[in-house]
Structures are given as structure tokens and as C-alpha cells.
Design a protein around this motif. Structure first.
Motif, PDB file in Angstrom:
ATOM      1  N   MET A 335       0.903  -1.144   0.000  1.00 15.90           N
ATOM      2  CA  MET A 335       0.000   0.000   0.000  1.00 15.90           C
ATOM      3  C   MET A 335       0.948   1.201   0.000  1.00 15.90           C
ATOM      4  O   MET A 335       1.482   1.573   1.033  1.00 15.90           O
ATOM      5  N   TYR A 365      -5.304  -1.062   7.846  1.00 18.29           N
ATOM      6  CA  TYR A 365      -6.272  -1.276   6.774  1.00 18.29           C
ATOM      7  C   TYR A 365      -6.004  -0.344   5.610  1.00 18.29           C
ATOM      8  O   TYR A 365      -5.378   0.692   5.759  1.00 18.29           O
ATOM      9  N   GLY A 366      -6.453  -0.768   4.443  1.00 14.11           N
ATOM     10  CA  GLY A 366      -6.228   0.024   3.247  1.00 14.11           C
ATOM     11  C   GLY A 366      -6.454  -0.807   2.012  1.00 14.11           C
ATOM     12  O   GLY A 366      -6.881  -1.952   2.081  1.00 14.11           O
ATOM     13  N   ILE A 367      -6.129  -0.221   0.881  1.00 13.57           N
ATOM     14  CA  ILE A 367      -6.264  -0.936  -0.370  1.00 13.57           C
ATOM     15  C   ILE A 367      -4.863  -1.400  -0.759  1.00 13.57           C
ATOM     16  O   ILE A 367      -3.973  -0.584  -0.987  1.00 13.57           O
TER      17      ILE A 367
ATOM     18  N   GLU B 106     -13.387   1.583   0.184  1.00 12.93           N
ATOM     19  CA  GLU B 106     -12.067   1.406  -0.421  1.00 12.93           C
ATOM     20  C   GLU B 106     -11.908   2.253  -1.680  1.00 12.93           C
ATOM     21  O   GLU B 106     -10.903   2.165  -2.353  1.00 12.93           O
ATOM     22  N   THR B 107     -12.922   3.048  -1.985  1.00 10.34           N
ATOM     23  CA  THR B 107     -12.838   3.804  -3.234  1.00 10.34           C
ATOM     24  C   THR B 107     -12.533   5.273  -3.003  1.00 10.34           C
ATOM     25  O   THR B 107     -12.563   6.065  -3.927  1.00 10.34           O
ATOM     26  N   THR B 108     -12.267   5.643  -1.777  1.00 12.43           N
ATOM     27  CA  THR B 108     -11.810   7.010  -1.557  1.00 12.43           C
ATOM     28  C   THR B 108     -10.487   6.949  -0.814  1.00 12.43           C
ATOM     29  O   THR B 108     -10.149   5.942  -0.214  1.00 12.43           O
ATOM     30  N   TRP B 109      -9.760   8.026  -0.884  1.00 10.02           N
ATOM     31  CA  TRP B 109      -8.457   8.118  -0.224  1.00 10.02           C
ATOM     32  C   TRP B 109      -7.568   6.949  -0.621  1.00 10.02           C
ATOM     33  O   TRP B 109      -6.857   6.403   0.213  1.00 10.02           O
ATOM     34  N   TYR B 110      -7.661   6.581  -1.897  1.00  5.31           N
ATOM     35  CA  TYR B 110      -6.832   5.492  -2.365  1.00  5.31           C
ATOM     36  C   TYR B 110      -5.372   5.808  -2.079  1.00  5.31           C
ATOM     37  O   TYR B 110      -4.937   6.917  -2.321  1.00  5.31           O
ATOM     38  N   PRO B 111      -4.540   4.944  -1.612  1.00  6.26           N
ATOM     39  CA  PRO B 111      -4.848   3.568  -1.238  1.00  6.26           C
ATOM     40  C   PRO B 111      -5.116   3.393   0.263  1.00  6.26           C
ATOM     41  O   PRO B 111      -5.020   2.275   0.749  1.00  6.26           O
ATOM     42  N   LEU B 112      -5.427   4.454   0.940  1.00  6.61           N
ATOM     43  CA  LEU B 112      -5.623   4.315   2.384  1.00  6.61           C
ATOM     44  C   LEU B 112      -7.026   3.818   2.708  1.00  6.61           C
ATOM     45  O   LEU B 112      -7.226   3.090   3.662  1.00  6.61           O
ATOM     46  N   GLY B 113      -7.970   4.246   1.881  1.00  8.92           N
ATOM     47  CA  GLY B 113      -9.341   3.909   2.191  1.00  8.92           C
ATOM     48  C   GLY B 113      -9.838   4.755   3.341  1.00  8.92           C
ATOM     49  O   GLY B 113      -9.067   5.448   4.000  1.00  8.92           O
ATOM     50  N   LYS B 631      -8.451   5.230 -11.008  1.00  9.25           N
ATOM     51  CA  LYS B 631      -8.197   6.155  -9.911  1.00  9.25           C
ATOM     52  C   LYS B 631      -8.051   7.565 -10.468  1.00  9.25           C
ATOM     53  O   LYS B 631      -7.231   7.797 -11.351  1.00  9.25           O
ATOM     54  N   LEU B 683       0.882   6.393  -6.834  1.00  9.77           N
ATOM     55  CA  LEU B 683      -0.495   6.410  -6.341  1.00  9.77           C
ATOM     56  C   LEU B 683      -1.448   5.713  -7.305  1.00  9.77           C
ATOM     57  O   LEU B 683      -2.658   5.774  -7.136  1.00  9.77           O
TER      58      LEU B 683
END
Lengths: 431, 975
Positions: A335, A365-367, B106-113, B631, B683
Motif C-alpha cells: 500500500m 487497513y487500506g487498499i 475502499e474507493t476514496t483516499w486510495y490507497p488508504l481507504g 483512480k 499512487l
């Protein structure tokens, strides 16, 4: 007419199928995902265009071309032809073979960018052929764009040569299994040298001259230093792009003339490599799941879950795909930065190229992405990633009672009991 | 006449009268009033029904005045944040309450979520979801979008009721109706509650006012039940908006003020402790708030409420103690306590000095007027200090009716109506700091304005219509009744205190702490008594039907001097003002506050409207044409909209929760393409979206916001320096003066890509930016790693696709070409450019080296000449010096000889000494001469040596230039 149209139709469908495959391959490389990675070329029915200076060369280098024809469908041309029609590439490989003093309008690099392969072999400088004619300007420039600088003169070596100084003996080959399965025998080389741009990580030399070699001066008055000296004088170089297409640069067509068996073996080896008959890897069956089956139905992982990742990696060897065995393929769980980076383990029980690894999802957590970025000299790059999500614990997934908090629980219980006691005493007990 | 006498008699008689009878009189009056009302009802005219209808009309008005935006445009969610709320509400309705609580996006603040369930104030969504389900339950199939669009007007209607209740609690029913009317229309509130403005504030204002209503009610009644209700309402507020901090500081402050001003009573203790404990526990149930209310050191915002809670315990404890211990012991205790307090204070100071007490959060600091720059907080336009015009624009006549109301409130200060004074004062302070908080100020202004307007109207109307005006009468009685109740309570307390005092005599120390309050209470008691007397007297007068100036007397004015005409003028002025208010409100609502800002409109010369729907066009394009997991990077302003309308993953959005992530985006925008590309790839950015207003003159575009991006990113990445983006004369421009950094940064390139080909205004050059009013400084912008993917009709949104690494394999980009090159026939453009650059560089280098050599030669020659000249000069100077010294010496000798002769004559006794000195001097002079001569000869020698050396050096240089050149070219070749 019916038959014809039918034939055309099938041809078209075939070509479009090829294109589709190519596209799929590109997409799969770019996006990762679980699609099967197919190499960019439609093996083994590759179509090769050989651009000859004159048709006479076909006879001169017949030994080599016979080998080439056994590998691919070869078209010989002594003039420039269309390589693209209706937006589709008509060939998979182009071999510019001793193209002497001619113009070339085709943009070879676009061709390579589209996933096809190009080999460029220059002529050696000889009496009536100076450097500019041995390798015409457009080819030189295409090479420069790739970071390859051909010299204007032949390479000479006064110590390690085969008879005359301009037939050098070269024995410093790249150690790459897919290019040369066994160490080649020393070459007797007569032709141009080249230097490679140090900043291009995609380039590598097939063979370099020895320490004592250098390029000849242009003429007697030439006070300039030699364009290439010693091991910097590369005699043949390869380029492996990020999407799998390949290029080869050779300083002399004499390597292909078949007079010397070692030279011919070398030429065949690098041709095989360049036209993607060797060192091509593909991946398939990318899968990842929770180690405990059916644990999370929502398709994402929780923090600290154990994840099993599997992938099948194969190599194209002798016209068939066999499992690729290596111990240095790393899996990253990233990530932005990699949280996990471990080598994939080869599944010896299946022994079909299946790798697997069990990792523990980080406590953040994260993507995340499962990233495999495997680049080795001579092998087509394996770069693919799969995106997944690691979510925090749900509210009902936390531990109900924490051992460390038992003092507090007892405190609360004591307080409650005390309050009840107090209330009862205060309300009902009379002094 | 008899009534007049009675009124005169009453004051003198009152002290003798037992207090109970006065209260009884007030009760009597109330009973009479109730009777009157019953009579009126029987006759078919009821105040309450009339009032109810007015309130209903206001309720409808408040709703309908907020529908301009729906009528003008369509039923659409507005602005930025509402898009997020809308999306999350959809999720809530679709997935249910529990999943909403666990919502990890999981679709915002990629990749933090973003863990939305735990980082959101869910009150708004709950409300909308509840309404949706209720509507569906009763078979009203309403779309969730329409529920969301119309929620704000609906809550605004409810707010009018809350304001009505609140004001009624504080003051009179007439004032309540007026205040409700004000809040229904006040632009300050409308700005945040038009249809489509689906934001937290829409719900929060209702919650604030309703909580305040319950608080005042509970303070008045001292009822634990109402305090608990207040805590519940406070909980709703906490779920709805982060502005609950205002509540949880204002209410304790109210308590503190009551405590200090000597209005402390057990009621306050009961009410506040109930409220605080319940409220705190409830507020901790909101996940976003969590344990903050009890982690006092890490969230000083909650410290005040706790402090007051503790203080109340102490106060009641000491009150209890005082009744239990003797005077001496009490003094000791108080002293010890003060000592402990002082020690604690020192300890806290020490802690904060040592840095154990954390700083306040950024927004809160800004609220307190901190000027320290927190870029991300400051960059939000809502967080700017409000200009004074805003107050008038948003509140119109309330701006000066509110102080009038304050005057009236001060006429009758009670425990509970002092609250509105505090509210107004605090809200006006905070709204002065942050534009956004004018919203919080608005209800206070409405309540105060309502009191002011209604009191004045009642005043004037009483003069005009006479005492038959039942309202005034009733109002007075209501007030008296309450005062009486209060008085009773006070009396009881006084008695209690007196008891305690009789048990243990007042000590000095306790007197200092508590004595003041009791004294004040006594004074207050007298005041109340006299007031009751007065009002009762007035009531008697009114019933006599002849005293027109009762109200003025009630105010302490002398009624005889007032002309009814003045009252007429007063009424007229107030009514005129109210009419103006109505006009102003509907104009402001229609013109300024009803634009969705997603769709823009402009008027053309012929008056027709032109709609700019570029935002939706762009988001629709994204939705239709990009991969589902694409993204999108943009400045955070557009994050919610991209996600809400385009349904694509965003890197940053309006929930500015991670400053570093935002700074990274700023860094990419402010860097040149080569620097930005790795950031974009890191990113996983697929598309970059910029908003550009240069074509149509839309001024809040990314170029105008760009300095904030630079500031925010420079706070994290020091390589971005704000001054680099200014022109040489320090201006922020986009024209030819713009700095190189500015012209090469990604933002500039993306905004002005191909803009140089376009004519935007007649009579202007191409590439004329209509926002900055400048011709752009770079017209042939080339993009290397990006390619234009989509540009909307009016160029307002431009979307660029980021190329993958695999898409430029051929165009290997090298920093330099270090090889001999000739023509550049069929090279690709980038390689061509490199070859050209290489050539230029080479020729430049050659010219330079030539120049250097020439200069070297020249310099050598010059040096030689200079050496020669200087040496010659030095030599001659040295010789001259030697000669001069010799001459001087000779002269000196002659003089000294003469002196000697004189000395010999005059002072023979000093002779021997002088001789000695002379000898020494002579020796010295000789030595000097010798030195000078020596120097001269040395110089001659040196000169010769130097000459030789220079010649040798010149020769050397001439020889060495060749090998050096060779070496250089060797190096070149090797490379």
C-alpha cells in the motif's frame, strides 16, 4: 466467390483473434487481474519480415535463413513495404538485415511499442562502404532512441584476433540462461561496435569485445579517441521492453553468413531470443483467498487475516509451455510501500509452475496490491498486480472481554454493587 | 382615579404585606388570565389557535422559501460535502444500519481507504434514512434522492418550531412568533438549508436550538427529566455535527456565569450534573467522537465542561461542609483547598511548559483566533474570517434588532434568559472568526431580534391601542409568575442558608466565596418584589382603561411625556424594516443562495440564461468511459463529486483527514512532469482532473486555488517553495512574466494545454485567460507522460490520462546523449529534441572552451604585462624610498648636530644620555637604510624570477592545452 469470401473471413477472424490476444496480453500486463497472460507474439506461427538490401543476400546467408524459416513464416523484401494495414500489424517480427544506404520511413519503435520484435544487423565497414552507408541514418537514430550508439568504423583488436586485426575474437557473453542455454564458443567478429547508454536498464549486451579492442580511427588524420574501447565495445546487444517485445542490435551481418559455425550458432541463439522463442514467461491462475475457507463472505480481508496467494508461472520452451522454476520471485503486498515482501514458494508436489505463499495481512487497513515484479536479464518481464482490500474489524468482531481489562470490569461491578447497597441503606435502613 | 391611588398606595404598603400574598396575587392574575382565555375560546376567538395558525404558516413558509433552487434548476444535491452525505445515505438505505456503521470505503483516499462508519457524523444520514423508511412505510414511495434534497428545508421548518419554543421559554409568546418568523427567512440560515444542501448543518441547527430550548427549560424548572431530555437532544446534536463543541462549552459557561453572578441554586446542580453525565456518555456512543469527551488532556475542547462539573461538586460540597463544621475549621479547609488549587495550577502550567499537554486541534485553534498558519484549515473559504458585510447580508435588520433584544433581556435578567445573551455574545465572536459560523450566530440573532422587535411593537402598540391589548398584559403576568416562582425558590434557599448561618457564623473566607451571592440574592429579591408591585399596579391601571402609558411606566419612563405619534412612527419604522427584511431575504435566497454550484448559470447580454453543466458532463464522462476501478486524482475539492457523480476512486477528497496525502497531490500538481510522474504512478493514478475557468471566466478554478496547493505541499515537502511560483516582481501571474517553475508545473500545463490555440475574447490574442485577464505565457505546451482524455464544452473540467510505463518503452528518455551525432532525420520528437539539445550544448561547449582558451591566453599576456609593470614600479619605488631615506637621514643628522650643539651648551648634564640615545637612533636609521636597500635588491631579483616563471608558465600553457583537450575528448569518447 463464396469460398474466397469465406477464406478472407477466416483470415480476418484469425488476425483479429491475434490482435485480440495481443490486446488481452497488454491489458493483462497493465491491469494484473486473473486473466491469463499470453505472450505478445502468436507462437509459433510468427510472421517475420526480412528487409534485405538486395535479394542476392538471401543466397549469401542461406544457412541462417533456413533456420529462420524453420522457426517462422518469413517474407523477404528488398524495399520498404507497408507493415501495417487498417491499423493492424502485418508482421510479428522485422529483421532489418544489412540495410545498406537506404531510407526507412517505417517507425520501427512504434512497431516495438505494439509488442512486436525488431532485429537490426549492420554491415561491416569495408573498402567501398563507409560507416554511414554500412548502417543508414534512420536505423542509427532508431538505435540511439533505444540507447545504442553504433560506431562509424569497425572494431579492431591487435592482440585477440583471428588472423587480421579487424577480425576480433569475442568471448565475453552475457550470462543469461534463456539467451544462451550453454556458453557459446568464441566468435570471430568483423564489423561495427556499439556503446550502450548506461541509463537504459532495458538494454544488455549479448557479447562484448575484449579489453584490448577499440574502434578504428575514421582516417589517418582522426585525432578523436576511439568511439568504443575495450569491454565498452559491444558487438551485439539486446533490448527487452516492459511489455515483452524485444529488439536486437548486431554490428555485423557477417555473423550470419554461416562460414563459421560458432558465429552461426550465436546468431541463431540471439535470433531465437529476439523473436521470443526463448525466455518468454507467462503467468496464469492468479488467486488469493483466506487461509480459512469461507471466512469472509464479503470478498475482502480483515486486518491480520492469513491470505494464501497462488500463481502459475510458465516458460515457453521448445514450442510448449512448461513450469518455470525459480526461487527468486518475490511477492509484495503493498500500500504505497511494501508491507510484506517474501519469495514465492514453488509447489514441488504439482511441479507445473505453481507458486504459493501465505502471508499475514498487516495491521493497517487500506487498499493493497499483490505485486509480482520479476525482471531478469533475458526473461520477459513479469509485472502484474492484483488489488485487494484489507478492512478494519467490524464492530462485532472485536473481543468482547479483554483479559487486561478485568480489573476495570471488577471495578465497575464493585461500583454498581456499592451503589445498590448504598441506595438500599439510605432509603430503607433507619437509625 | 381610584386606580391611580391604588397604584400609589401599593408601593408603600408592599413591605408590610407578606411575600406569599404577592405571589398569590400573581397567581390570581394568572388565573384571571386563564379565565379570560377560556372565555375567549368560548366566544370563538382563541389566541392559541391564532398563534398555531401563524406558526403553521411560518412552517410552510420556511419550507417553501428554500425551494428556489429546485425550481430554478432541478432536484439535485448541491456543492461538495452533500454529495458525500448523499452517497453514504444511499449506502445506509441499501445496506442497513449496522453495515453502515461498519462501512469501510475502499474507493476514496486510495490507497488508504476511509473507515466511513467511524469517521462520520451520522445524524444527518440517520435522519434522512428514517424519513425515507417512514415514508415508504406509509406507502409514499419517495426516492432517497428527493428525501435528501428536501431534508434541509424540512429541518429548517422544524427549526422554526424549535426557535418558537426556545424564545417562548426565554421570553413571551409574541417574541417567540416573531423569532420563528425571523429564523424562517434569515439568509444566514437559508444559505445552509436550501433544498439540495444536504449537509450536517441542516440538521445541526435544529438540534442546537432544540437542545438550548430544553436546557433553558430544565434550568427554569430544575427538572431532572428535562435535563435528561436535553442530554438526548444533545446526543442528536453530537451525531449531527462537529459543532457540538459549541454546545458543550456554552452550557457549562452558562452554569459558570450563574455561579459567579450568584445565581447558583440546587436546580443548576441537578440539571447540569444530569445533563453532563448523560450527555457525555451518549456522545461517546458516536464513533467519530469516541473517547474524546473523557480524554481531557488530548482534547482540551471538552475540558471546560468537565471543569464546571467538578466545580459544581466542590461548590455543593463546601456548602454542605459549611453547615457541618465550625468557623475556624472552615477557614482552615478553605485555605488548604486554595493552596491545593494553586499547586494544581502550577502543576498544569509546568506540564504544559514541558509539553505534556497537547495542542488544541487546528480548527479549534483557528476558532480561538489563532493566526498561526495551518494551511489546510486556512485554505477552506468557509474558514476565513467573515467581513462585516456578511453580518448584514445574512441577518439584515437582525443585526441591530438583536442588540435591542439584548437590552430588553437585561431589563429582566433571569437564570435562563441570560443564556441567550451568552449565546449571542459567543456566537457573534466565533462567527467573526469563521464565515461558516455565521450560521450558528443566526438563530441567536433571530431570537434576540424577535425579542427586540416584539417588545418594541408591544410597547408602541400599547401606547396606541391602549391597555386593552391583552398580549402585553398576559406577557407581564407570565413573567411575573415565573419571577414569583423563582422568588419562592430563592426564599427557601435563603431560609436554608440563614439556618446554616445561624448554625455556623459566616467566616470571612466563606463570605468571600459565597457571601457575595447571598447578598446579591437579597438585593435581587427586593428588585423582584418591587417589580411585581409595579406590574401588578400597572395591571390594575390597565383595567381602569385610562392609562395609556402603562408600558412606559413599566419601563421606568414617565408616560406623560410620550406622544402617541412617536409610537406610530415607531411602529411604522419597525414594520417598514420587517417588510424590507422579507424583501431582502427572498432576494438573497433567490440570487445568492440557491445555486447548486454543480450547475452554474450566467446571464447573457440579452438577459437570457446560459447554463454551464460542465461538471456533470465531466463526471458523466468518467462514469461512462473509464475503467470501474480507475483512480482519479484531482485537488481535494472535487473528490466527493467525482465519487458521488462519477463513481470512481479518488485519491483525496473533501474529508481532509490526511494532510500528507493531500500534500502529495499538491506536490504532484506543483512539480514538473518528470518529477510528478513517479508520484502519479506510485499512487496508481489513471486520470488527473483539473478545473479550469480561463475560457468562461469561472474564477474559483484550480489555478486560483493553486497557491494553496503549493502552500499545503510545501508544509510537508520542503522542495516546493512558494516564492518559486511568483514572477520576478513577486506577482502570481500566468502570463509571460510567470516564473519557469510556474510555467512547467503540472497544474499550469494541464490547465493551459492547447489553450494557446484558442481565442476566448474578441479583440484579444489567443490564449487569453478571462479569469486572470492575461495572455498565457506558454502557448505550445507539450505533455510527455499525460495525454488529454476529455475536455468539457466550456473547458471547465479537463481530464488527462496518465500513460503507463509500458506505453513509452521506445521513447527511452535519457538525460543526455553523449555520442557524436549527425543529422536527425526520422527521429521521434523527443529524441530529436535531445539531439538538438545535444548539438546546441556541444557547440556551446566548444565555443565556451574556445573562449576560455582565448581568455586564458589574454589573461596570461595581461598578467605578464602587469607583472612587469608592477615590478618596475615597485623597483623604482624601492629605489626612490632608499634615496629619500638617505636624504632624510642626512638632514636629520645635520639637524641633530645643530641640536646637539645647543644641548651641549644648555644642558651639559644630560649629554651622556643624549649621546647614548643618538647612538641608538643612528644605528636604527642605518639599519633602515640597509633594509631599504636590501628590499630593492630583493625586488629586482624577484622580478627576474617572476619574469622567468611567467614565461615558463606561458610556454607550459601553450604546451598543455593540447594534452588537456585530448584528455577531455577521451573522456567524452569513453562515455
Amino acid at each position: 466467390a463464396g469460398r474466397e469470401s469465406h477464406g478472407t473471413f477466416s483470415m480476418m477472424s484469425l488476425t483479429s483473434l491475434c490482435t485480440l490476444l495481443v490486446l488481452l496480453a497488454i491489458i493483462s500486463v497493465v491491469d494484473g487481474g486473473a486473466t491469463v497472460y499470453t505472450p505478445t507474439i502468436n507462437l509459433p506461427k510468427a510472421r517475420t519480415l526480412v528487409l534485405l538490401d538486395s535479394m542476392d543476400d538471401k543466397a549469401t546467408y542461406s544457412k541462417f535463413f533456413t533456420v529462420l524459416e524453420s522457426l517462422t513464416t518469413v517474407t523477404y523484401e528488398d524495399k520498404e513495404v507497408d507493415i501495417q494495414k487498417y491499423g493492424e500489424w502485418l508482421y510479428d517480427n522485422i529483421f532489418v538485415f544489412g540495410w545498406k544506404d537506404k531510407d526507412l520511413k517505417t517507425n520501427l519503435l512504434d512497431f516495438v511499442d505494439a509488442g512486436n520484435n525488431v532485429a537490426i544487423a549492420s554491415r561491416a565497414v569495408s573498402g567501398d562502404l563507409d560507416g554511414d552507408e554500412a548502417l543508414p541514418e534512420p536505423l542509427r537514430e532508431a538505435a540511439i532512441e533505444c540507447g545504442v550508439y553504433f560506431s562509424d568504423t569497425n572494431v579492431i583488436d591487435n592482440f585477440n584476433n583471428a588472423g587480421s586485426a579487424d577480425t576480433v575474437v569475442a568471448k565475453d557473453f552475457v550470462t543469461s540462461q534463456p539467451v544462451f542455454s550453454a556458453a557459446p564458443k568464441p566468435l570471430q567478429y568483423h564489423g561495427l561496435a556499439m556503446t550502450l547508454e548506461a541509463h537504459n536498464p532495458l538494454l544488455f549486451p549479448f557479447v562484448t569485445a575484449q579489453e584490448t579492442a577499440f574502434t578504428a580511427p575514421l582516417d589517418e588524420d582522426d585525432e578523436e579517441p576511439p568511439q568504443a574501447i575495450g569491454k565498452n565495445a559491444v558487438l551485439a546487444a539486446g533490448l527487452q521492453t516492459r511489455i515483452g517485445s524485444r529488439m536486437a542490435f548486431v554490428g555485423s551481418v557477417d555473423l550470419f553468413d554461416g562460414k563459421n559455425a560458432d558465429n552461426l550458432a550465436f546468431a541463431q541463439a540471439i535470433t531465437r531470443w529476439t523473436f521470443q522463442f526463448r525466455g518468454v514467461l507467462r503467468y496464469s491462475n492468479v488467486a488469493h483467498q483466506n487461509k480459512i475457507p469461507n471466512k469472509n463472505a464479503d470478498g475482502v480481508y480483515r486486518i491480520r487475516d492469513e491470505i494464501v496467494y497462488t500463481v502459475k508461472i510458465e516458460e515457453f520452451v521448445d514450442n510448449k509451455w512448461v513450469g518455470f522454476k525459480a526461487n527468486d520471485i518475490q511477492l509484495e503486498f503493498t500500500m504505497i510501500d511494501a508491507y510484506v515482501r517474501q519469495p514465492l514458494k514453488y509447489d514441488t508436489t504439482k511441479n507445473d509452475g505453481t507458486y504459493s505463499l501465505t502471508i499475514v495481512a498487516p495491521d493497517v487497513y487500506g487498499i493493497y496490491k499483490f505485486v509480482v515484479d520479476y525482471r531478469r536479464t533475458g526473461y520477459s518481464p513479469l509485472i502484474f498486480y492484483t488489488q485487494t482490500t484489507v478492512r478494519p474489524l467490524k464492530l462485532n468482531e472485536y473481543e468482547r472481554f479483554i483479559q487486561a481489562a478485568f480489573p476495570y470490569y471488577s471495578g465497575v461491578a464493585a461500583c454498581m454493587a456499592g451503589f445498590v447497597l448504598f441506595s438500599v441503606t439510605f432509603l430503607y435502613v433507619k437509625e | 382615579m381610584t386606580t391611580g391611588k391604588r397604584s400609589k398606595v401599593a408601593p408603600t404598603a408592599s413591605p408590610a404585606r407578606p411575600e406569599a400574598s404577592r405571589v398569590a396575587a400573581a397567581r390570581e392574575a394568572a388565573a384571571a388570565l386563564a379565565e379570560k382565555r377560556r372565555q375567549a375560546e368560548l366566544e370563538g376567538r382563541s389566541d392559541e389557535v391564532f398563534e398555531l395558525f401563524i406558526l403553521l404558516a411560518i412552517y410552510v413558509l420556511a419550507f417553501s422559501v428554500r425551494l428556489f433552487s429546485v425550481l430554478r434548476f432541478e432536484s439535485i444535491i448541491h456543492e461538495f460535502d452533500p454529495w458525500f452525505n448523499f452517497r453514504v445515505t444511499k449506502y445506509l438505505v441499501r445496506e442497513g444500519f449496522f453495515d453502515f456503521w461498519n462501512f469501510y470505503d475502499e474507493t476514496t483516499w486510495y490507497p488508504l481507504g476511509r473507515y466511513i462508519g467511524g469517521t462520520v457524523y451520522p445524524g444527518l444520514m440517520w435522519t434522512a434514512g428514517l424519513l425515507y423508511h417512514v415514508a415508504n412505510l406509509v406507502n409514499l414511495p419517495v426516492d432517497i434522492r428527493n428525501v435528501c434534497v428536501l431534508l434541509a428545508p424540512f429541518m429548517a421548518s422544524n427549526t422554526t418550531v424549535a426557535v418558537y419554543l426556545f424564545t417562548k421559554e426565554l421570553w413571551t409568546r409574541a417574541a417567540a412568533i416573531t423569532a420563528a418568523m425571523f429564523i424562517a427567512m434569515a439568509p444566514g440560515y437559508i444559505s445552509r438549508s436550501v433544498a439540495g444542501s444536504y449537509d450536517n448543518e441542516a440538521v445541526a441547527i435544529f438540534a442546537i436550538v432544540f437542545t438550548f430550548y430544553l436546557w433553558t427549560k430544565s434550568v427554569r424548572t430544575g427538572s431532572m427529566f428535562w435535563a435528561a431530555m436535553c442530554a438526548l437532544s444533545y446526543f442528536y446534536m453530537v451525531t449531527a455535527w462537529g459543532g457540538y463543541i459549541f454546545l458543550i462549552n456554552l452550557i457549562p459557561f452558562h452554569v459558570l456565569v450563574l455561579l459567579v453572578s450568584g445565581r447558583y441554586s440546587r436546580k443548576i446542580y441537578v440539571v447540569y450534573t444530569t445533563f453532563y453525565t448523560l450527555g457525555t456518555i451518549l456522545s461517546m456512543q458516536v464513533m467519530f467522537v469516541g473517547f474524546q469527551p473523557v480524554q481531557l488532556l488530548s482534547s482540551p475542547e471538552h475540558l471546560g465542561a468537565f471543569g464546571v462539573f467538578g466545580l459544581l461538586q466542590l461548590v455543593s460540597f463546601f456548602t454542605y461542609l459549611r453547615s457541618m463544621v465550625s468557623k475556624e475549621h472552615m477557614r482552615l479547609l478553605v485555605n488548604a483547598f486554595l493552596l491545593i488549587i494553586a499547586a494544581l495550577f502550577v502543576f498544569v502550567i509546568l506540564l504544559s511548559v514541558l509539553g505534556y499537554v497537547p495542542a488544541l486541534t487546528g480548527r479549534f485553534k483557528t476558532l480561538l483566533g489563532s493566526t498561526k498558519n495551518i494551511a489546510i484549515v486556512h485554505s477552506v473559504s468557509e474558514h476565513q474570517p467573515s467581513p462585516w458585510t456578511t453580518f448584514f447580508f445574512d441577518n439584515h435588520c437582525l443585526t441591530f434588532l438583536a442588540p435591542a433584544g439584548m437590552y430588553f433581556v437585561f431589563q429582566h435578567v433571569t437564570d435562563y434568559n441570560i443564556f441567550i445573551v451568552l449565546y449571542l455574545v459567543f456566537a457573534s465572536y466565533f462567527s467573526g472568526i469563521m464565515v461558516r459560523l455565521v450560521l450558528v450566530f443566526c438563530p441567536a440573532a433571530c431570537v434576540m431580534g424577535g425579542i427586540g422587535a416584539s417588545e418594541m411593537l408591544v410597547l408602541f402598540m400599547n401606547i396606541i391601542a391602549g391597555p386593552s391589548a391583552a398580549d402585553a398584559d398576559e406577557n407581564d403576568v407570565q413573567r411575573v409568575l415565573r419571577d414569583a416562582e423563582r422568588e419562592e425558590e430563592e426564599k427557601k434557599q435563603q431560609q436554608l442558608q440563614q439556618q446554616q448561618q445561624s448554625e455556623a457564623e459566616d467566616s470571612d473566607a466563606t463570605n468571600a466565596v459565597f457571601g457575595a451571592s447571598s447578598r446579591k440574592k437579597k438585593g435581587k429579591g427586593v428588585d423582584v418584589q418591587s417589580r411585581i408591585k409595579k406590574v401588578l399596579a400597572e395591571r390594575a391601571k390597565k383595567s381602569g382603561d385610562d392609562d395609556k402609558y402603562a408600558a412606559f411606566k413599566h419601563l421606568g419612563l414617565d408616560g406623560e411625556t410620550v406622544n402617541p405619534l412617536a409610537a406610530w412612527v415607531g411602529v411604522f419604522v419597525i414594520l417598514f424594516m420587517l417588510v424590507l427584511f422579507v424583501y431582502h431575504c427572498s432576494w438573497v435566497t433567490s440570487v445568492a443562495y440557491s445555486s447548486p454550484s454543480v450547475v452554474l448559470q450566467a446571464r447573457q447580454h440579452d438577459g437570457s440564461r446560459i447554463i454551464f453543466d460542465d461538471f456533470r458532463e465531466a463526471y458523466y464522462w468518467l462514469w461512462q468511459n473509464t475503467a470501474e476501478d480507475a483512480k482519479i486524482m484531482s485537488w481535494w475539492d472535487y473528490g466527493y463529486q467525482i465519487k458521488g457523480m462519477g463513481n470512481r476512486t479518488t485519491i483525496v477528497d473533501n474529508n481532509t483527514r490526511n494532510n500528507t496525502h493531500i500534500a502529495t497531490v499538491g506536490l504532484a500538481m506543483a512539480s514538473n512532469e518528470d518529477m510528478a510522474y513517479p508520484i502519479l504512478r506510485r499512487l496508481d493514478v489513471d486520470y488527473v482532473l483539473v478545473v479550469f475557468g480561463g475560457k468562461i471566466g469561472y474564477s474559483s478554478d484550480d489555478i486560483n486555488k493553486f497557491l494553496w496547493m503549493v502552500r499545503i505541499s510545501s508544509g510537508v515537502f520542503p522542495r516546493i517553495v512558494e516564492s518559486d511560483f511568483f514572477s520576478k516582481d513577486g506577482a502570481y501571474t500566468v502570463d509571460a512574466r510567470a516564473s519557469k517553475t510556474m510555467r512547467n508545473c503540472l497544474m499550469y500545463k494541464m490547465c493551459y494545454y492547447r489553450f494557446g490555440e484558442m481565442t476566448t475574447e474578441y479583440g484579444r490574442p489567443t490564449g487569453w485567460d478571462r479569469v486572470r485577464h492575461a495572455e498565457i505565457g506558454k502557448k505550445n505546451i507539450q505533455l510527455k507522460y499525460l495525454e488529454e482524455a476529455f475536455t468539457t464544452e466550456h473547458w471547465m473540467v479537463r481530464i488527462y490520462r496518465v500513460k503507463k510505463e509500458s506505453e513509452h518503452i521506445g521513447q527511452v528518455d535519457f538525460p543526455k546523449l553523449s555520442y557524436k551525432k549527425r543529422s536527425s532525420g526520422s527521429l521521434s520528437s523527443s529524441a530529436k529534441a535531445h539531439v538538438e539539445a545535444f548539438k546546441v550544448e556541444q557547440s556551446h561547449k566548444r565555443a565556451k572552451s574556445k573562449e576560455v582558451r582565448r581568455l586564458q591566453k589574454e589573461r596570461d599576456a595581461q598578467l605578464l604585462r602587469v607583472y612587469e609593470e608592477s615590478d618596475a614600479k615597485l623597483l623604482s619605488e624601492a629605489q626612490r624610498e632608499a634615496q629619500r631615506q638617505r636624504a632624510e637621514q642626512a638632514e636629520k643628522q645635520a639637524r641633530e648636530q645643530a641640536e646637539e650643539a645647543e644641548k651641549q651648551e644648555k644642558r651639559t648634564e644630560e649629554r651622556s644620555k643624549a649621546e647614548e640615545r643618538e647612538a641608538a637612533e643612528k644605528a636604527e636609521q642605518d639599519a633602515m637604510v640597509a633594509r631599504a636597500e636590501e628590499k630593492a635588491t630583493k625586488l629586482v631579483e624577484e622580478q627576474n624570477i617572476k619574469k622567468d616563471q611567467a614565461a615558463a608558465a606561458a610556454a607550459n600553457d601553450a604546451e598543455e592545452t593540447k594534452p588537456a583537450k585530448k584528455k577531455k575528448s577521451m573522456k567524452k569518447g569513453k562515455k
